[in-house]
Motif scaffolding. Structure first.
Motif, PDB file in Angstrom:
ATOM      1  N   ARG A   1      -6.438   3.751  -0.189  1.00 14.78           N
ATOM      2  CA  ARG A   1      -5.400   4.727   0.134  1.00 14.78           C
ATOM      3  C   ARG A   1      -5.791   5.548   1.365  1.00 14.78           C
ATOM      4  O   ARG A   1      -4.968   5.803   2.244  1.00 14.78           O
TER       5      ARG A   1
ATOM      6  N   ASN B   1       0.814  -1.220   0.000  1.00 14.46           N
ATOM      7  CA  ASN B   1       0.000   0.000   0.000  1.00 14.46           C
ATOM      8  C   ASN B   1       0.841   1.261   0.000  1.00 14.46           C
ATOM      9  O   ASN B   1       0.577   2.207   0.753  1.00 14.46           O
TER      10      ASN B   1
ATOM     11  N   GLU C   1       2.599   7.130  -6.969  1.00 16.76           N
ATOM     12  CA  GLU C   1       2.979   8.386  -7.626  1.00 16.76           C
ATOM     13  C   GLU C   1       4.074   9.117  -6.876  1.00 16.76           C
ATOM     14  O   GLU C   1       4.534  10.166  -7.323  1.00 16.76           O
ATOM     15  N   MET C   2       4.475   8.579  -5.733  1.00 12.64           N
ATOM     16  CA  MET C   2       5.510   9.253  -4.933  1.00 12.64           C
ATOM     17  C   MET C   2       6.806   8.450  -4.986  1.00 12.64           C
ATOM     18  O   MET C   2       6.809   7.267  -5.333  1.00 12.64           O
TER      19      MET C   2
ATOM     20  N   ILE D   1       2.257   4.648  -2.015  1.00 12.35           N
ATOM     21  CA  ILE D   1       1.650   5.582  -2.976  1.00 12.35           C
ATOM     22  C   ILE D   1       2.545   5.606  -4.215  1.00 12.35           C
ATOM     23  O   ILE D   1       3.666   6.111  -4.172  1.00 12.35           O
TER      24      ILE D   1
ATOM     25  N   PRO E   1       0.270  17.160  -0.967  1.00 13.80           N
ATOM     26  CA  PRO E   1       1.047  16.085  -1.601  1.00 13.80           C
ATOM     27  C   PRO E   1       0.189  14.863  -1.918  1.00 13.80           C
ATOM     28  O   PRO E   1       0.350  14.249  -2.974  1.00 13.80           O
ATOM     29  N   ILE E   2      -0.742  14.554  -1.026  1.00 12.86           N
ATOM     30  CA  ILE E   2      -1.608  13.398  -1.275  1.00 12.86           C
ATOM     31  C   ILE E   2      -2.592  13.727  -2.407  1.00 12.86           C
ATOM     32  O   ILE E   2      -2.837  12.917  -3.296  1.00 12.86           O
TER      33      ILE E   2
ATOM     34  N   TYR F   1       2.996  14.557   6.717  1.00 10.90           N
ATOM     35  CA  TYR F   1       1.965  15.473   6.212  1.00 10.90           C
ATOM     36  C   TYR F   1       0.814  15.636   7.192  1.00 10.90           C
ATOM     37  O   TYR F   1       0.064  16.599   7.111  1.00 10.90           O
TER      38      TYR F   1
ATOM     39  N   SER G   1      -0.925  13.449  -5.599  1.00 10.17           N
ATOM     40  CA  SER G   1      -0.675  12.052  -5.987  1.00 10.17           C
ATOM     41  C   SER G   1      -1.952  11.418  -6.555  1.00 10.17           C
ATOM     42  O   SER G   1      -1.899  10.615  -7.477  1.00 10.17           O
TER      43      SER G   1
ATOM     44  N   HIS H   1      -2.873  11.804 -10.428  1.00 12.43           N
ATOM     45  CA  HIS H   1      -2.325  10.972 -11.499  1.00 12.43           C
ATOM     46  C   HIS H   1      -3.190   9.757 -11.797  1.00 12.43           C
ATOM     47  O   HIS H   1      -3.013   9.119 -12.816  1.00 12.43           O
ATOM     48  N   ARG H   2      -4.084   9.449 -10.870  1.00 12.58           N
ATOM     49  CA  ARG H   2      -4.971   8.296 -11.083  1.00 12.58           C
ATOM     50  C   ARG H   2      -6.192   8.743 -11.886  1.00 12.58           C
ATOM     51  O   ARG H   2      -6.659   9.863 -11.727  1.00 12.58           O
TER      52      ARG H   2
ATOM     53  N   VAL I   1       5.561  10.097   4.433  1.00 10.98           N
ATOM     54  CA  VAL I   1       4.185  10.547   4.159  1.00 10.98           C
ATOM     55  C   VAL I   1       3.445  10.959   5.432  1.00 10.98           C
ATOM     56  O   VAL I   1       2.645  11.901   5.420  1.00 10.98           O
TER      57      VAL I   1
END
Lengths: 227, 420
Positions: free
Chosen positions: B324, A94, A98-99, A96, B5-6, A110, B9, B12-13, A107
């Motif tokens: 997520r 799990n 895209e990171m 991310i 940041p999340i 944040y 991210s 992009h999906r 993470v």
């Protein structure tokens, strides 16, 4: 020290006669132990893990970590407790996608009181220690074993006293499974409580204690855990 | 807490779907912005084009036709202001300038407007090129007319341009007007005498002796009546009241505002009507304003419906991210944090679409303006008003409020459901 007392959890809360997903009258595990929860499918392993980590609130009973009962806490308090005391590793990592590896590890900065700057050094140290090369690459460019190690670094970046893992070796080959099991041993020797759901013999063989469940009930204990 | 940041991210999906959603919002907003900016631009452009037409006098009939024909160079069949009334107007002490306007013919498809050199100067100031007409067979052209100084052309009856409808005699282009940002930029302008004479009317001046002699010779040669005209004679005021002909419109510049009202009253008679173009435009704007209100409402309703439809799509997409969000929760993120992530994600989609729509709407409005300018010659100045920005901000606010709905869904989602 984990102390469980009178733990009962039913998914169907309306029906008092419904079968309990988990029912453990008593359980004590000393701190700094590598404990594996195992059992057949549907035995309640993952449910117990979620209960112990505060992700799920039990229907009855108490779950105390170092004397602090997490059951009466409301959801926000349990979020806060998890943030301060627990790390998580999942079966499918799990991460991310895209990171980068580094961003994944940090993470939680944040949404925590820690700034990215505060965890930067620790994140890089963990990635290096776990043998993850080039922290700036996107997740998809890493092997599955590397991805699991990144997930482990993410779980450890705030140096939590407890580490939870749900089937962490299910998608790894034997070499990576052994490597991860050894990491769990190292962590427990360093004083962390490591609670792992697994039916992987490699992991089970490496554990200090094994809790075997069937139909939500504790059917066997090995080593120092006390029922 | 930093949700971005999340959020970035997540961006992009489902990229194609997201681009589609943003494009839908963009087009819906662009439509609304284009309507409001274009309506305002047409209003400002038409008002500016009429700036130099203080008072227009014509024969009784439709004031709209009078304004369209004289101010916007859209000639139509109209009655004539009698010569006596024209003469009386020219003698008015309160009028600084009285310019007869004659029309009905065309050159190469462009309307031929007859008037005085004084009026050309009033409209254009100095010429951009060449000189003002000094004789009745000379012309000046508007800034947009694709002819050259020195070209020799023929006037055609009405707006037709076929050989059999051409007037006799050639005309020479001697100058080009500076850009007036009015419909006259698309017109060819001749001395009023040329228009009068080409239609067999008196030309406003007593014949000279040379013209008399020429007429006598021509008569002996059995030429037609037009041949008595003196093409070499100077044109423009002063006109001889005894030789004036009727004209479809007269533009009057009064000495002052009270004088303008006085003249308007004085020439609202059984033989003439006098109108301020501005008052005609106000009536027109009232109609435009109603249309704009309806179209703006429809555009806003469309936008809200689009946003609502997209929100239902976004709720499906957010379901794809439930794992997520659950993982973030397992790592210690609060419910408030995942709410903030989901809300920011949806609000950013709407804001991106709305802002892109604002830009696209203005660009579209510029495109329409350019098209209208080429067609009419009237400058249609597009401007972005605070009102337009407020309109877009209002949509973003509504969208942000509606984004709470899917965010609440994420907020309420049990962590364990997402992890399973």
């Amino acid at each position: 020290m984990l102390t469980v007392s009178g733990l009962l959890h039913r998914f169907d809360t309306a029906d008092a006669n419904a079968r309990a997903a988990v029912h453990i009258p008593e359980l004590s595990v000393p701190a700094g132990r590598f404990v594996v929860i195992t059992g057949p499918s549907g035995s309640g392993k993952t449910t117990l893990l979620y209960l112990l980590s505060g992700l799920l609130r039990p229907s009855q009973g108490s779950i105390a970590w170092s004397g602090q009962d997490i059951v009466p806490m409301h959801e926000g308090q349990r979020d806060d407790w998890r943030r301060r005391h627990a790390g998580f590793v999942f079966q499918n990592f799990n991460l991310i996608e895209e990171m980068t590896a580094y961003q994944n590890v940090t993470v939680a900065a944040y949404f925590s009181a820690f700034s990215d700057r505060q965890v930067r050094g620790k994140a890089r140290q963990l990635l290096a220690q776990l043998g993850v090369p080039d922290e700036k690459r996107q997740i998809s460019s890493y092997s599955r074993g590397e991805q699991q190690r990144i997930a482990l670094a993410r779980a450890l970046v705030f140096d939590p006293p407890i580490l939870f893992a749900d089937e962490p070796t299910a998608s790894l080959d034997i070499t990576n499974s052994k490597g991860l099991a050894e990491q769990f041993q190292v962590l427990s020797r360093a004083g962390k409580s490591v609670i792992v759901v697994s039916h992987d013999p490699v992991v089970i063989g490496a554990a200090d204690s094994v809790i075997r469940l069937d139909h939500g009930r504790l059917v066997a204990l090995s080593s120092e855990a006390v029922a | 807490m930093n949700p971005f940041p999340i959020v970035l991210s997540l961006r992009h999906r489902q990229r194609v779907t997201l681009i589609f959603f943003v494009a839908l919002i963009t087009f819906a907003v662009a439509l609304g912005v284009a309507i409001t900016t274009q309506e305002r631009a047409v209003r400002q452009g038409s008002a500016r084009a009429a700036d130099k037409f203080d008072l227009v006098v014509g024969a009784p009939g439709s004031p709209f036709d009078l304004v369209l024909a004289s101010v916007y160079a859209r000639p139509t069949s109209m009655g004539l202001v009698p010569a006596e009334d024209l003469a009386r107007l020219m003698a008015e002490p309160e009028a600084d300038m009285v310019a007869p306007i004659g029309f009905g013919d065309s050159i190469e498809g462009f309307p031929l407007m007859g008037t005085t050199a004084q009026f050309v100067s009033h409209l254009s100031g100095d010429l951009a090129e060449g000189q003002i007409f000094a004789h009745e067979d000379e012309l000046v052209i508007g800034a947009n007319v694709p002819l050259k100084v020195g070209d020799i052309v023929h006037a055609a009856h009405d707006a037709l341009d076929s050989e059999e409808h051409l007037h006799e005699g050639s005309l020479t282009i001697v100058g080009r007007m500076a850009r007036t940002q009015s419909a006259w930029d698309n017109a060819v302008v001749a001395p009023i005498e040329q228009v009068w004479e080409s239609h067999g009317l008196l030309n406003g001046h007593a014949p000279t002796e040379e013209a008399h002699e020429e007429a006598a010779e021509d008569a002996s040669d059995d030429h037609d009546a037009e041949a008595h005209n003196d093409h070499a004679a100077p044109v423009g005021p002063p006109f001889d009241p005894a030789y004036l002909a009727g004209v479809p419109a007269v533009v009057v510049k009064s000495a002052n505002v009270p004088a303008a009202y006085g003249l308007r009253t004085a020439y609202r008679t059984s033989s003439t009507q006098a109108v301020f173009p501005a008052e005609i435009l106000v009536q027109l704007y009232a109609v435009l304003g109603d249309a704009r209100a309806i179209m703006s409402f429809l555009a806003l309703a469309t936008q809200v419906l689009v946003v609502a439809a997209i929100l239902s799509g976004v709720m499906v997409i957010l379901q794809l991210f439930r794992t997520r969000f659950a993982v973030l929760r397992a790592l210690g993120a609060s419910r408030g944090y995942v709410f903030l992530v989901a809300w920011s994600y949806v609000a950013m989609l709407i804001a991106a679409g709305a802002l892109a729509g604002l830009v696209l709407g203005v660009l579209a409005s510029y495109g329409v303006s350019r098209f209208l300018e080429l067609r009419s010659g009237i400058a249609i100045p597009v401007s972005l008003a605070w009102q337009d920005v407020q309109f877009v901000l209002a949509l973003i606010l509504v969208g942000a409020a509606m984004a709470v709905i899917p965010a609440v869904g994420v907020f309420r989602q049990p962590v364990v459901d997402g992890l399973n």
